[in-house]
Write a protein that holds these residues in place. Structure first.
Motif, PDB file in Angstrom:
ATOM      1  N   CYS A  50      11.284   4.366   8.147  1.00 51.06           N
ATOM      2  CA  CYS A  50      10.866   4.294   6.744  1.00 51.06           C
ATOM      3  C   CYS A  50       9.613   5.122   6.515  1.00 51.06           C
ATOM      4  N   ASN A  51       8.654   5.020   7.417  1.00 52.56           N
ATOM      5  CA  ASN A  51       7.435   5.811   7.278  1.00 52.56           C
ATOM      6  C   ASN A  51       7.749   7.303   7.331  1.00 52.56           C
ATOM      7  N   CYS A  98       6.254   0.005   0.742  1.00 55.96           N
ATOM      8  CA  CYS A  98       7.470  -0.777   1.002  1.00 55.96           C
ATOM      9  C   CYS A  98       7.989  -1.368  -0.310  1.00 55.96           C
ATOM     10  N   ALA A  99       7.059  -1.844  -1.136  1.00 58.75           N
ATOM     11  CA  ALA A  99       7.424  -2.478  -2.403  1.00 58.75           C
ATOM     12  C   ALA A  99       8.069  -1.495  -3.369  1.00 58.75           C
ATOM     13  N   SER A 134      17.675  -2.006  -0.266  1.00 59.03           N
ATOM     14  CA  SER A 134      17.846  -3.435  -0.018  1.00 59.03           C
ATOM     15  C   SER A 134      16.658  -4.243  -0.530  1.00 59.03           C
ATOM     16  N   PRO A 135      16.884  -5.526  -0.862  1.00 63.25           N
ATOM     17  CA  PRO A 135      15.777  -6.400  -1.256  1.00 63.25           C
ATOM     18  C   PRO A 135      14.950  -6.820  -0.045  1.00 63.25           C
ATOM     19  N   THR A 136      13.693  -7.091  -0.268  1.00 65.00           N
ATOM     20  CA  THR A 136      12.787  -7.482   0.815  1.00 65.00           C
ATOM     21  C   THR A 136      13.188  -8.815   1.439  1.00 65.00           C
ATOM     22  N   THR A 147       0.830  -1.205   0.000  1.00 64.16           N
ATOM     23  CA  THR A 147       0.000   0.000   0.000  1.00 64.16           C
ATOM     24  C   THR A 147       0.866   1.258   0.000  1.00 64.16           C
ATOM     25  N   ARG A 148       0.564   2.162  -0.920  1.00 57.29           N
ATOM     26  CA  ARG A 148       1.269   3.448  -0.973  1.00 57.29           C
ATOM     27  C   ARG A 148       0.740   4.359   0.119  1.00 57.29           C
TER      28      ARG A 148
END
Length: 275
Positions: free
Chosen positions: A236-237, A189-190, A207-209, A180-181
């Protein structure tokens, strides 16, 4: 040609995860990263961004020779061994010993929710009349660092029980949060860790998930101390100008549940160090 294949893989993972279960989701992620980083062995993803950042990896390996998190491990061991006021201790809550990070997060059928390791530690304290620890900074990181160090080499194996639909609902909520954006920048996150993994934002490579959860808690140079995974979620948020949520609240616990399931099969290697 490679960009076309990666784009097709991204479209495929979006389509698959819309209706797939945890294992199908994980395999879709793996397929995508194999297309994006074909020379990176799967086991390397346990090293987070350093699986795909050779220059950063050299610096990281140099730091790991004299790891800045060692004092926190020692302090955590002291916490583990110190009796509570009632004479009991963490050992009474976790009789199998401190090498238990691979058991979390887990679905607790009785409580009807995802239980993370920090939450389980605080529930132990409260059950014995002790004051719970704060979830982002301070002593929580000491005990987490000790448990993580004792758990090195254990393999992540998160289970989403099929006999309890609430568990799948929690997993799906975590997955929804991931895709979700949000925030003024309208990122998910994606956006960073799937679509743009490997690209640079300012001085850092995204970094990769897969492998995101293996090395926590983490000593970050910008923090000057060890911090928890949920502290990083909040950061991050904030970076995307979205409101940070409560550490160990349902949203972040479910997100951790999803992310950890995506890292099933990888070895734990915490605590670790990052920029």
């Amino acid at each position: 040609m490679k960009k076309i294949l990666i784009t097709l893989a991204l479209l495929a993972i979006t389509a698959v995860t819309a209706q797939a279960g945890p294992e199908e989701d994980r395999m879709a992620f793996i397929k995508y990263y194999k297309a994006k980083f074909p020379s990176v062995p799967m086991e390397e993803y346990a090293n987070g961004v350093y699986a795909i950042d050779p220059i950063g990896r050299e610096n990281w390996e140099a730091i790991e020779e004299f790891p800045p998190y060692e004092p926190f491990i020692d302090a955590g061991q002291a916490m583990w061994e110190k009796p509570f006021a009632n004479g009991k201790g963490y050992k009474d809550c976790f009789p199998d010993g401190p090498a238990m990070a691979d058991k979390y997060p887990s679905w607790d059928k009785q409580q009807g929710m995802v239980v993370t390791l920090p939450l389980a530690l605080n529930q132990c304290l409260e059950a014995n009349g002790e004051k719970p620890l704060k979830y982002k900074k301070g002593p929580i990181n000491n005990i987490l660092a000790y448990v993580a160090f004792q758990s090195r080499g254990k393999v992540i194996n998160v289970e989403v029980p099929k006999d309890d639909p609430r568990a799948m609902a929690a997993y799906e909520d975590g997955k929804k949060f991931y895709f979700t954006r949000r925030g003024q920048l309208n990122f998910s996150c994606a956006s960073c860790h799937l679509q743009n993994a490997g690209l640079r934002v300012r001085t850092e490579i995204l970094s990769p998930t897969v492998g995101h959860v293996t090395g926590w808690p983490v000593y970050r140079s910008k923090w000057g101390t060890v911090g928890t995974l949920h502290r990083r979620f909040s950061g991050c948020n904030n970076n995307i100008r979205a409101k940070a949520l409560k550490a160990q609240g349902e949203e972040y616990r479910n997100l951790e549940y999803f992310l950890t399931a995506m890292s099933n099969g990888l070895e734990l290697n915490g605590p670790s160090a990052r920029k």
